[in-house]
Enzyme design. Structure first.
Site, mmCIF file in Angstrom:
data_model
loop_
_atom_site.group_PDB
_atom_site.id
_atom_site.type_symbol
_atom_site.label_atom_id
_atom_site.label_comp_id
_atom_site.label_asym_id
_atom_site.label_seq_id
_atom_site.Cartn_x
_atom_site.Cartn_y
_atom_site.Cartn_z
ATOM 1 N N HIS A 10 0.831 -1.416 0.055
ATOM 2 C CA HIS A 10 -0.005 -0.265 -0.139
ATOM 3 C C HIS A 10 0.626 1.027 -0.188
ATOM 4 O O HIS A 10 2.074 1.195 0.318
ATOM 5 C CB HIS A 10 -0.918 0.296 0.906
ATOM 6 C CG HIS A 10 -0.119 -0.272 2.604
ATOM 7 N ND1 HIS A 10 -0.142 -0.608 3.664
ATOM 8 C CD2 HIS A 10 0.016 1.046 3.134
ATOM 9 C CE1 HIS A 10 0.238 -0.826 4.279
ATOM 10 N NE2 HIS A 10 0.993 0.762 4.574
ATOM 11 N N GLU A 46 -7.934 3.870 9.931
ATOM 12 C CA GLU A 46 -7.486 4.103 8.451
ATOM 13 C C GLU A 46 -8.898 3.598 8.169
ATOM 14 O O GLU A 46 -9.204 2.420 8.124
ATOM 15 C CB GLU A 46 -6.368 3.559 8.113
ATOM 16 C CG GLU A 46 -6.469 2.294 9.455
ATOM 17 C CD GLU A 46 -5.392 0.964 9.087
ATOM 18 O OE1 GLU A 46 -3.950 1.340 9.584
ATOM 19 O OE2 GLU A 46 -5.216 -0.051 8.581
ATOM 20 N N GLN A 63 -3.702 3.245 1.467
ATOM 21 C CA GLN A 63 -3.906 3.320 3.235
ATOM 22 C C GLN A 63 -4.179 5.102 3.860
ATOM 23 O O GLN A 63 -3.744 5.823 4.040
ATOM 24 C CB GLN A 63 -3.502 2.827 3.905
ATOM 25 C CG GLN A 63 -2.798 2.667 5.554
ATOM 26 C CD GLN A 63 -2.123 1.842 6.172
ATOM 27 O OE1 GLN A 63 -1.273 2.646 5.837
ATOM 28 N NE2 GLN A 63 -2.792 1.563 7.020
ATOM 29 N N HIS A 87 3.470 7.147 3.101
ATOM 30 C CA HIS A 87 4.712 6.021 2.939
ATOM 31 C C HIS A 87 4.349 5.556 2.572
ATOM 32 O O HIS A 87 2.923 5.022 1.784
ATOM 33 C CB HIS A 87 4.968 6.091 4.584
ATOM 34 C CG HIS A 87 3.508 4.764 5.175
ATOM 35 N ND1 HIS A 87 2.078 5.451 5.883
ATOM 36 C CD2 HIS A 87 2.828 3.993 4.486
ATOM 37 C CE1 HIS A 87 1.476 5.049 5.916
ATOM 38 N NE2 HIS A 87 1.869 3.693 5.414
ATOM 39 N N GLU A 137 7.202 1.265 4.881
ATOM 40 C CA GLU A 137 6.852 -0.012 5.742
ATOM 41 C C GLU A 137 7.466 -1.237 5.163
ATOM 42 O O GLU A 137 7.147 -1.658 4.210
ATOM 43 C CB GLU A 137 5.363 0.205 6.200
ATOM 44 C CG GLU A 137 4.324 -0.154 6.611
ATOM 45 C CD GLU A 137 2.683 -0.079 6.798
ATOM 46 O OE1 GLU A 137 2.806 1.100 6.445
ATOM 47 O OE2 GLU A 137 2.092 -1.211 7.485
#
Ligand code: CMX
Ligand code: CO
Length: 157
Positions: A10, A46, A63, A87, A137
């Site tokens: 994501h 989220e 996300q 991110h 991430e």
């Protein structure tokens, strides 16, 4: 070396108002909310918007992240940078092994051990200053979706 990171899971996007932003992505991009949850540890509410694939651990999502407390990473980011890309998250078969392997190269791993992520995944973050300015991430999807067909994890050899 086998690739440690096998797909984009994501892209995380920081926003002030989750519902309004989800509505924008529905109207402009045509994406529906596949999943919504609050992650108290990360301090966010989220929404996962599926871009392609199916919800079996092989999909790619946006996300959307709205902070639920003022000292959370996303709240700090919004105060400094405003809304936008926060991110990039990559899928891996074994998040702990991948974090250890990447950490061994000198990159700062922000989580001593993996934490709980969206939809039952396990996650760990790499410091943006060690990743060309991108908060990165690592995601191990629930259910071993990133394992190879022979059942072995798609992590380091
Ligand atoms: N992307 C790129 N750079 C970032 C960044 C981001 N998301 N967040 C911070 N930075 C940069 C800042 O611009 C700043 O750079 P300068 O010093 O050049 O100005 C530097 O990193 C330090 O930033 P800061 O505002 O002082 O923030 P902190 O150091 O306190 O925290 C970070 C930064 C990455 C360590 C922290 O946000 C963190 O631990 N993040 C991981 C957890 C997280 O983000 N959770 C929410 C998402 C949950 C999920 O995806 O499920
Ligand atoms: Co994320």
């Amino acid at each position: 070396m086998e690739p440690l990171l096998t797909r984009i899971d994501h892209v995380g996007i920081a926003c002030f108002d989750l519902d309004a932003t989800a509505d924008l992505y529905r109207r402009v991009h045509g994406f529906e909310v596949a999943h919504e949850e609050v992650n108290e540890e990360q301090g966010v509410r989220e929404a996962m918007l599926r871009v392609n694939g199916t919800d079996d651990g092989h999909a790619t999502y946006l996300q959307l992240l709205e902070p639920v407390r003022e000292d959370s990473p996303v709240a700090v980011f919004l105060a400094r940078h405003g809304e936008g890309v926060h991110h990039v998250a990559f899928g891996t078969g074994d998040v702990a092994a991948t974090a250890a392997e990447i950490g061994g190269t000198g990159v700062r791993v922000l989580d001593e051990s993996p934490r709980a992520g969206s939809m039952g995944s396990s996650i760990a973050f790499l410091h943006p200053k060690d990743c060309g300015g991108v908060l990165t991430e690592l995601v191990q999807a629930a259910g071993g979706a990133d394992d190879r067909p022979d059942g072995s994890a798609a992590g380091p050899e």
